[in-house]
Design a protein around this motif. Structure first.
Motif, PDB file in Angstrom:
ATOM      1  N   THR A 207      88.541  38.099 -27.360  1.00 60.98           N
ATOM      2  CA  THR A 207      87.857  37.821 -26.088  1.00 60.98           C
ATOM      3  C   THR A 207      87.479  39.093 -25.354  1.00 60.98           C
ATOM      4  OG1 THR A 207      89.833  37.763 -24.669  1.00 60.98           O
ATOM      5  CG2 THR A 207      89.284  35.743 -25.890  1.00 60.98           C
ATOM      6  N   LEU A 208      87.816  40.241 -25.904  1.00 60.82           N
ATOM      7  CA  LEU A 208      87.569  41.516 -25.242  1.00 60.82           C
ATOM      8  C   LEU A 208      86.372  42.231 -25.863  1.00 60.82           C
ATOM      9  CD1 LEU A 208      91.282  42.751 -25.007  1.00 60.82           C
ATOM     10  CD2 LEU A 208      89.939  41.585 -23.243  1.00 60.82           C
ATOM     11  N   PRO A 209      85.839  43.227 -25.174  1.00 61.97           N
ATOM     12  CA  PRO A 209      84.754  44.014 -25.773  1.00 61.97           C
ATOM     13  C   PRO A 209      85.195  44.651 -27.086  1.00 61.97           C
ATOM     14  CG  PRO A 209      84.963  44.498 -23.438  1.00 61.97           C
ATOM     15  CD  PRO A 209      86.149  43.656 -23.808  1.00 61.97           C
ATOM     16  N   GLU A 210      84.234  45.036 -27.887  1.00 59.78           N
ATOM     17  CA  GLU A 210      84.539  45.599 -29.201  1.00 59.78           C
ATOM     18  C   GLU A 210      85.352  46.885 -29.069  1.00 59.78           C
ATOM     19  OE1 GLU A 210      82.231  46.693 -33.369  1.00 59.78           O
ATOM     20  OE2 GLU A 210      81.102  46.204 -31.548  1.00 59.78           O
ATOM     21  N   ASN A 211      86.360  47.019 -29.943  1.00 59.36           N
ATOM     22  CA  ASN A 211      87.225  48.196 -29.987  1.00 59.36           C
ATOM     23  C   ASN A 211      87.831  48.529 -28.624  1.00 59.36           C
ATOM     24  OD1 ASN A 211      86.695  48.644 -32.764  1.00 59.36           O
ATOM     25  ND2 ASN A 211      84.787  49.690 -32.228  1.00 59.36           N
ATOM     26  N   PRO A 212      88.517  47.567 -27.996  1.00 55.78           N
ATOM     27  CA  PRO A 212      89.104  47.854 -26.678  1.00 55.78           C
ATOM     28  C   PRO A 212      90.269  48.817 -26.824  1.00 55.78           C
ATOM     29  CG  PRO A 212      89.886  45.742 -27.471  1.00 55.78           C
ATOM     30  CD  PRO A 212      88.868  46.215 -28.468  1.00 55.78           C
ATOM     31  N   PRO A 213      90.487  49.685 -25.845  1.00 55.21           N
ATOM     32  CA  PRO A 213      91.662  50.558 -25.892  1.00 55.21           C
ATOM     33  C   PRO A 213      92.945  49.743 -25.736  1.00 55.21           C
ATOM     34  CG  PRO A 213      90.536  50.760 -23.785  1.00 55.21           C
ATOM     35  CD  PRO A 213      89.657  49.916 -24.657  1.00 55.21           C
ATOM     36  N   PHE A 214      94.034  50.317 -26.202  1.00 50.83           N
ATOM     37  CA  PHE A 214      95.310  49.620 -26.152  1.00 50.83           C
ATOM     38  C   PHE A 214      95.652  49.182 -24.733  1.00 50.83           C
ATOM     39  CE2 PHE A 214      99.887  49.547 -25.530  1.00 50.83           C
ATOM     40  CZ  PHE A 214     100.299  48.696 -26.540  1.00 50.83           C
ATOM     41  N   GLU A 215      95.351  50.032 -23.751  1.00 45.00           N
ATOM     42  CA  GLU A 215      95.698  49.717 -22.364  1.00 45.00           C
ATOM     43  C   GLU A 215      94.973  48.464 -21.873  1.00 45.00           C
ATOM     44  OE1 GLU A 215      94.754  52.640 -23.500  1.00 45.00           O
ATOM     45  OE2 GLU A 215      96.681  53.716 -23.385  1.00 45.00           O
ATOM     46  N   THR A 216      93.726  48.280 -22.313  1.00 40.93           N
ATOM     47  CA  THR A 216      92.968  47.086 -21.926  1.00 40.93           C
ATOM     48  C   THR A 216      93.593  45.832 -22.527  1.00 40.93           C
ATOM     49  OG1 THR A 216      90.902  48.331 -21.729  1.00 40.93           O
ATOM     50  CG2 THR A 216      90.714  45.947 -22.058  1.00 40.93           C
ATOM     51  N   ILE A 217      93.992  45.919 -23.791  1.00 42.51           N
ATOM     52  CA  ILE A 217      94.624  44.776 -24.453  1.00 42.51           C
ATOM     53  C   ILE A 217      95.943  44.433 -23.770  1.00 42.51           C
ATOM     54  CG2 ILE A 217      95.602  43.948 -26.624  1.00 42.51           C
ATOM     55  CD1 ILE A 217      93.657  45.931 -28.025  1.00 42.51           C
ATOM     56  N   GLU A 218      96.729  45.445 -23.497  1.00 42.77           N
ATOM     57  CA  GLU A 218      98.024  45.208 -22.856  1.00 42.77           C
ATOM     58  C   GLU A 218      97.839  44.603 -21.473  1.00 42.77           C
ATOM     59  OE1 GLU A 218     102.162  47.637 -22.698  1.00 42.77           O
ATOM     60  OE2 GLU A 218     100.408  48.698 -21.919  1.00 42.77           O
ATOM     61  N   ARG A 219      96.861  45.106 -20.713  1.00 46.27           N
ATOM     62  CA  ARG A 219      96.608  44.563 -19.382  1.00 46.27           C
ATOM     63  C   ARG A 219      96.170  43.100 -19.451  1.00 46.27           C
ATOM     64  NH1 ARG A 219      93.476  48.194 -17.859  1.00 46.27           N
ATOM     65  NH2 ARG A 219      91.413  47.211 -18.047  1.00 46.27           N
ATOM     66  N   GLU A 220      95.338  42.776 -20.442  1.00 48.79           N
ATOM     67  CA  GLU A 220      94.901  41.385 -20.592  1.00 48.79           C
ATOM     68  C   GLU A 220      96.078  40.477 -20.932  1.00 48.79           C
ATOM     69  OE1 GLU A 220      91.832  38.390 -20.646  1.00 48.79           O
ATOM     70  OE2 GLU A 220      92.049  40.395 -19.757  1.00 48.79           O
ATOM     71  N   LEU A 221      96.978  40.933 -21.774  1.00 47.90           N
ATOM     72  CA  LEU A 221      98.169  40.150 -22.106  1.00 47.90           C
ATOM     73  C   LEU A 221      99.036  39.919 -20.876  1.00 47.90           C
ATOM     74  CD1 LEU A 221      99.151  41.791 -25.507  1.00 47.90           C
ATOM     75  CD2 LEU A 221      98.332  39.453 -25.180  1.00 47.90           C
ATOM     76  N   ILE A 222      99.156  40.940 -20.054  1.00 52.66           N
ATOM     77  CA  ILE A 222      99.966  40.811 -18.841  1.00 52.66           C
ATOM     78  C   ILE A 222      99.304  39.850 -17.859  1.00 52.66           C
ATOM     79  CG2 ILE A 222     100.808  42.047 -16.806  1.00 52.66           C
ATOM     80  CD1 ILE A 222     101.149  44.513 -18.657  1.00 52.66           C
ATOM     81  N   GLU A 223      97.992  40.003 -17.660  1.00 52.54           N
ATOM     82  CA  GLU A 223      97.296  39.178 -16.677  1.00 52.54           C
ATOM     83  C   GLU A 223      97.226  37.716 -17.091  1.00 52.54           C
ATOM     84  OE1 GLU A 223      93.503  40.919 -15.866  1.00 52.54           O
ATOM     85  OE2 GLU A 223      94.364  42.767 -15.028  1.00 52.54           O
TER      86      GLU A 223
END
Length: 250
Positions: A207-223
């Motif tokens: 569901t995220l933009p292509e090749n998201p940085p780890f911090e973006t993935i982690e933030r999405e999991l938290i949110e």
């Protein structure tokens, strides 16, 4: 060996038809069935949100058809963007559209008074449910493909978390009509948890933009309150170079 005995019957096993108990891991039973004249929603989280908000299914379906073209463009933009996240873009676009429609002199139906923070929380909860349900469906397909009862074992555990390992083994053996040892049950649960963690993380990344940085993935999991389900898989994510193919879920 117990695991070999489990093969064969599991591929044709279906869970009994009954009301599912509430569980963070269990698929939701409030998924609104679409009307015969409405195709499967391209943006299922949006459709479910509108059904919850409006209650009247015909009116919710009409609103869905009204909003879906613009929201599909938002989803496409999110998929192509390197900074956007489809959940946030879809959520803000949908709520803004509903507020504008509510304030219009030509609003075709009564829309409940909207509080932005309440509606954001409602949408995020539905988004989370969609991701969990997709992951359960993938785990079940894996069970059907491999003959290993990953779905069965993890589902039984999620429904009855207080059971001991021997009690859980007895339940699984009863469903399969086959013997299964406690040690095999524990191995199945470890593998099922590992598969679920990996699949759910893939669904979030999709569901995220292509090749998201780890911090973006982690933030999405938290949110989305999904981090606890992905702890095993996220540990190895730092070393990955190519995330799974993107697929908006709205």
């Amino acid at each position: 060996m117990d695991e070999e005995l489990l093969r064969g019957r599991i591929s044709s096993w279906q869970p009994p038809a009954r009301q599912e108990p509430s569980s963070d891991l269990s698929p939701s039973d409030d998924d609104p069935a679409t009307d015969d004249d409405l195709p499967a929603p391209e943006l299922p989280a949006v459709h479910r949100y509108l059904v919850q908000l409006i209650v009247d299914r015909d009116e919710a379906n009409a609103l869905y058809r009204r909003f879906v073209p613009d929201l599909q463009r938002v989803a496409q933009h999110s998929a192509e963007s390197r900074v956007g996240r489809s959940r946030l873009l879809l959520r803000s676009s949908l709520i803004r559209g509903l507020v504008a429609l509510q304030q219009s002199e030509h609003c075709p139906l009564p829309i409940p008074e909207l509080n932005a923070s309440t509606e954001e929380a409602r949408f995020d909860a539905i988004w989370r449910t969609e991701l969990l349900e997709r992951t359960w469906q993938r785990l079940r397909r894996l069970q059907e493909e491999t003959g290993q009862p990953y779905f069965l074992a993890l589902r039984q555990r999620s429904e009855t978390p207080g059971l001991s390992a021997p009690e859980l083994a007895d339940r699984i053996a009863h469903v399969l009509d086959r013997p299964i040892s406690t040690s095999t049950t524990q191995r199945l649960l470890r593998r099922a948890n590992s598969q679920f963690s990996r699949m759910l993380l893939e669904e979030v990344i999709a569901t995220l933009p292509e090749n998201p940085p780890f911090e973006t993935i982690e933030r999405e999991l938290i949110e989305t309150n999904l981090l606890a389900f992905c702890r095993e898989a996220i540990g190895s994510l730092r070393h990955r170079s190519s995330p799974p193919h993107r697929r908006p879920i709205g």
